[in-house]
Scaffold this motif. Structure first.
Motif, PDB file in Angstrom:
ATOM      1  N   ASP A   1       0.822  -1.210   0.000  1.00 22.90           N
ATOM      2  CA  ASP A   1       0.000   0.000   0.000  1.00 22.90           C
ATOM      3  C   ASP A   1       0.852   1.255   0.000  1.00 22.90           C
ATOM      4  N   THR A   2       2.041   1.154   0.604  1.00 27.74           N
ATOM      5  CA  THR A   2       2.973   2.287   0.629  1.00 27.74           C
ATOM      6  C   THR A   2       4.372   1.770   0.321  1.00 27.74           C
ATOM      7  N   PRO A   3       5.004   2.248  -0.735  1.00 22.68           N
ATOM      8  CA  PRO A   3       4.537   3.221  -1.735  1.00 22.68           C
ATOM      9  C   PRO A   3       3.390   2.652  -2.570  1.00 22.68           C
ATOM     10  N   VAL A   4       2.532   3.523  -3.037  1.00 23.74           N
ATOM     11  CA  VAL A   4       1.361   3.096  -3.787  1.00 23.74           C
ATOM     12  C   VAL A   4       1.769   2.710  -5.205  1.00 23.74           C
ATOM     13  N   ALA A   5       0.948   1.856  -5.818  1.00 28.96           N
ATOM     14  CA  ALA A   5       1.175   1.498  -7.222  1.00 28.96           C
ATOM     15  C   ALA A   5       0.823   2.702  -8.093  1.00 28.96           C
ATOM     16  N   GLU A   6       1.645   2.977  -9.105  1.00 29.52           N
ATOM     17  CA  GLU A   6       1.437   4.132  -9.976  1.00 29.52           C
ATOM     18  C   GLU A   6       1.643   3.723 -11.428  1.00 29.52           C
ATOM     19  N   CYS A   7       0.851   4.360 -12.289  1.00 31.50           N
ATOM     20  CA  CYS A   7       0.946   4.112 -13.724  1.00 31.50           C
ATOM     21  C   CYS A   7       1.227   5.439 -14.413  1.00 31.50           C
ATOM     22  N   PHE A   8       2.248   5.467 -15.273  1.00 33.89           N
ATOM     23  CA  PHE A   8       2.678   6.691 -15.940  1.00 33.89           C
ATOM     24  C   PHE A   8       2.598   6.517 -17.450  1.00 33.89           C
ATOM     25  N   LEU A   9       2.158   7.587 -18.113  1.00 30.95           N
ATOM     26  CA  LEU A   9       2.202   7.631 -19.570  1.00 30.95           C
ATOM     27  C   LEU A   9       3.608   8.064 -19.969  1.00 30.95           C
ATOM     28  N   VAL A  10       4.302   7.233 -20.726  1.00 31.57           N
ATOM     29  CA  VAL A  10       5.717   7.485 -20.981  1.00 31.57           C
ATOM     30  C   VAL A  10       6.046   7.783 -22.434  1.00 31.57           C
ATOM     31  N   ASP A  11       5.171   7.368 -23.394  1.00 32.08           N
ATOM     32  CA  ASP A  11       5.604   7.546 -24.775  1.00 32.08           C
ATOM     33  C   ASP A  11       4.412   7.424 -25.742  1.00 32.08           C
ATOM     34  N   PHE A  12       4.416   8.302 -26.752  1.00 31.04           N
ATOM     35  CA  PHE A  12       3.531   8.153 -27.901  1.00 31.04           C
ATOM     36  C   PHE A  12       4.355   7.521 -29.011  1.00 31.04           C
ATOM     37  N   ALA A  13       4.328   6.224 -29.078  1.00 28.42           N
ATOM     38  CA  ALA A  13       5.180   5.493 -30.014  1.00 28.42           C
ATOM     39  C   ALA A  13       4.512   5.389 -31.380  1.00 28.42           C
ATOM     40  N   ASP A  14       5.194   4.716 -32.325  1.00 26.61           N
ATOM     41  CA  ASP A  14       4.696   4.600 -33.697  1.00 26.61           C
ATOM     42  C   ASP A  14       3.388   3.830 -33.764  1.00 26.61           C
ATOM     43  N   SER A  15       3.293   2.753 -32.962  1.00 27.50           N
ATOM     44  CA  SER A  15       2.117   1.880 -33.069  1.00 27.50           C
ATOM     45  C   SER A  15       1.276   1.841 -31.812  1.00 27.50           C
ATOM     46  N   SER A  16       1.721   2.462 -30.705  1.00 28.15           N
ATOM     47  CA  SER A  16       0.988   2.343 -29.448  1.00 28.15           C
ATOM     48  C   SER A  16       1.269   3.538 -28.557  1.00 28.15           C
ATOM     49  N   VAL A  17       0.407   3.686 -27.572  1.00 29.35           N
ATOM     50  CA  VAL A  17       0.631   4.635 -26.479  1.00 29.35           C
ATOM     51  C   VAL A  17       1.132   3.805 -25.297  1.00 29.35           C
ATOM     52  N   ASN A  18       2.311   4.127 -24.793  1.00 31.19           N
ATOM     53  CA  ASN A  18       2.991   3.262 -23.832  1.00 31.19           C
ATOM     54  C   ASN A  18       2.865   3.793 -22.407  1.00 31.19           C
ATOM     55  N   PHE A  19       2.540   2.866 -21.516  1.00 28.61           N
ATOM     56  CA  PHE A  19       2.489   3.145 -20.085  1.00 28.61           C
ATOM     57  C   PHE A  19       3.569   2.325 -19.382  1.00 28.61           C
ATOM     58  N   THR A  20       3.970   2.800 -18.188  1.00 29.43           N
ATOM     59  CA  THR A  20       4.847   2.033 -17.297  1.00 29.43           C
ATOM     60  C   THR A  20       4.183   1.956 -15.927  1.00 29.43           C
ATOM     61  N   LEU A  21       4.058   0.732 -15.419  1.00 33.30           N
ATOM     62  CA  LEU A  21       3.454   0.499 -14.104  1.00 33.30           C
ATOM     63  C   LEU A  21       4.558   0.222 -13.092  1.00 33.30           C
ATOM     64  N   TYR A  22       4.499   0.922 -11.964  1.00 32.29           N
ATOM     65  CA  TYR A  22       5.416   0.680 -10.855  1.00 32.29           C
ATOM     66  C   TYR A  22       4.596   0.228  -9.654  1.00 32.29           C
ATOM     67  N   PHE A  23       4.964  -0.915  -9.081  1.00 31.92           N
ATOM     68  CA  PHE A  23       4.394  -1.317  -7.796  1.00 31.92           C
ATOM     69  C   PHE A  23       5.470  -2.032  -6.992  1.00 31.92           C
ATOM     70  N   TRP A  24       5.287  -2.077  -5.664  1.00 36.01           N
ATOM     71  CA  TRP A  24       6.315  -2.571  -4.754  1.00 36.01           C
ATOM     72  C   TRP A  24       5.845  -3.833  -4.046  1.00 36.01           C
ATOM     73  N   VAL A  25       6.790  -4.755  -3.858  1.00 36.30           N
ATOM     74  CA  VAL A  25       6.544  -5.954  -3.047  1.00 36.30           C
ATOM     75  C   VAL A  25       7.359  -5.830  -1.761  1.00 36.30           C
ATOM     76  N   GLU A  26       6.820  -6.395  -0.693  1.00 32.09           N
ATOM     77  CA  GLU A  26       7.428  -6.178   0.630  1.00 32.09           C
ATOM     78  C   GLU A  26       8.716  -6.956   0.815  1.00 32.09           C
ATOM     79  N   ASP A  27       8.783  -8.190   0.323  1.00 35.05           N
ATOM     80  CA  ASP A  27       9.966  -9.026   0.521  1.00 35.05           C
ATOM     81  C   ASP A  27      10.481  -9.472  -0.843  1.00 35.05           C
ATOM     82  N   VAL A  28      11.549  -8.794  -1.296  1.00 28.48           N
ATOM     83  CA  VAL A  28      12.089  -9.107  -2.618  1.00 28.48           C
ATOM     84  C   VAL A  28      12.728 -10.483  -2.644  1.00 28.48           C
TER      85      VAL A  28
END
Length: 320
Positions: free
Chosen positions: A251-278
């Motif tokens: 829950d902390t840090p929260v999961a976030e989704c960012f718009l990163v690129d207007f590419a040739d064939s798609s609009v690209n997002f990047t998702l960041y989320f955290w796990v407690e025990d890597v």
């Protein structure tokens, strides 16, 4: 025969204490009664002596040396066991590190005892200068790596930068869990099950990533592309929900989704989320979240595009 000499030079602690008391008491008693001086004069006479250069050796010197060495071994054994028990009682130090400290202390104690014996016997240390210099050069060239790894192990011990159970990654791509830190090498269990012995020097001179040094949480990154014409706000919300619904997502840090690129064939997002025990792994939650994104996109008719190209052919009439 080996067991006999071992029992003489390195008896058990309580036996060493008893023998030490008996020897000291015997010397005091025989010295007080006047028996030691005649024995010394007899063993130190010219009939039982020989010269080697300017140094004089006798049976008395030999007996004295053997006696001092045996008593010193008993005393060093008692001191070593006391320090060993003291170090073993410190639970905040790992077992491998305790063994390393004990070994280093024993080396120092025996080295000091060696110098003490030479001083008591009256052996001039300057006579050993040439020999010790040549020996030092030989050790310097032949055991350079061993000494370097040993010292590096001691540095790792006191810095606590790499400890048992840590998840690490080396510069050459080797990654896994630290299972043992020895005097010469560190044993790493990799993810495919085999064990790698890494010299301690590599942890000092090279770059090392410790995923669990100060905390065990880790970030998971997922790149997703959607087709042009998609409701981008809705797509970003679905991607974020897929991560938040996963049980290992923090829950902390929260999961976030960012718009990163207007590419040739798609609009690209990047998702960041955290796990407690890597240390429990990041591949499984990453895969499960990607499956969840795929299902949500399919339920809401959102397309994940693939590259498309328009092909224009010149002189098409000729081809016909």
């Amino acid at each position: 025969m080996t067991k006999f000499w071992t029992s003489i030079f390195k008896p058990r602690a309580w036996v060493a204490k008893l023998l030490l008391v008996l020897v000291v008491a015997g010397f005091i008693i025989f010295g007080y009664l006047g028996y030691l001086q005649p024995v010394r004069e007899f063993l130190d006479s010219d009939n039982f002596a020989f010269h080697l250069g300017e140094m004089r050796f006798s049976v008395y010197l030999l007996v004295k040396a053997v006696t001092i060495i045996i008593v010193l071994f008993w005393l060093v054994g008692i001191i070593s066991e006391m320090l060993e028990n003291r170090i073993k009682s410190i639970k905040r130090i790992r077992s491998s590190n305790r063994a390393l400290i004990i070994k280093a202390i024993q080396i120092v104690i025996y080295f000091l005892a060696f110098l003490f014996v030479l001083g008591v016997l009256g052996i001039d240390l300057t006579a050993l200068t040439v020999f010790s210099g040549a020996l030092g050069i030989g050790i310097g060239f032949g055991l350079q790596k061993i000494a370097s790894n040993f010292i590096s192990g001691i540095i790792l011990l006191f810095e606590k930068s790499v400890e048992e159970g840590d998840l690490i990654e080396l510069g050459d791509g080797t990654s896994g869990f630290v299972r043992e830190t020895g005097a010469r090498y560190t044993r790493i269990e990799t993810f495919n099950g085999h064990e790698t012995m890494v010299p301690n020097e590599d942890f000092i001179t090279n770059r090392v990533t410790n995923w669990t040094f100060s905390n065990s949480r880790g970030r998971v990154d997922i790149n997703v592309g959607v087709a042009y014409g998609t409701d981008l706000d809705f797509a970003a919300r679905l991607i974020t929900e897929a991560a938040q619904e996963h049980p290992r997502c923090m829950d902390t840090p929260v999961a976030e989704c960012f718009l990163v690129d207007f590419a040739d064939s798609s609009v690209n997002f990047t998702l960041y989320f955290w796990v407690e025990d890597v240390a429990e792994g990041r591949i499984r939650p990453r895969s499960e979240v990607m499956f969840a994104i795929w299902r949500k996109f399919k339920e809401n008719d959102i397309e994940i595009p693939f590259p498309q190209r328009d092909l224009h052919i010149k002189n098409s009439e000729t081809l016909k």
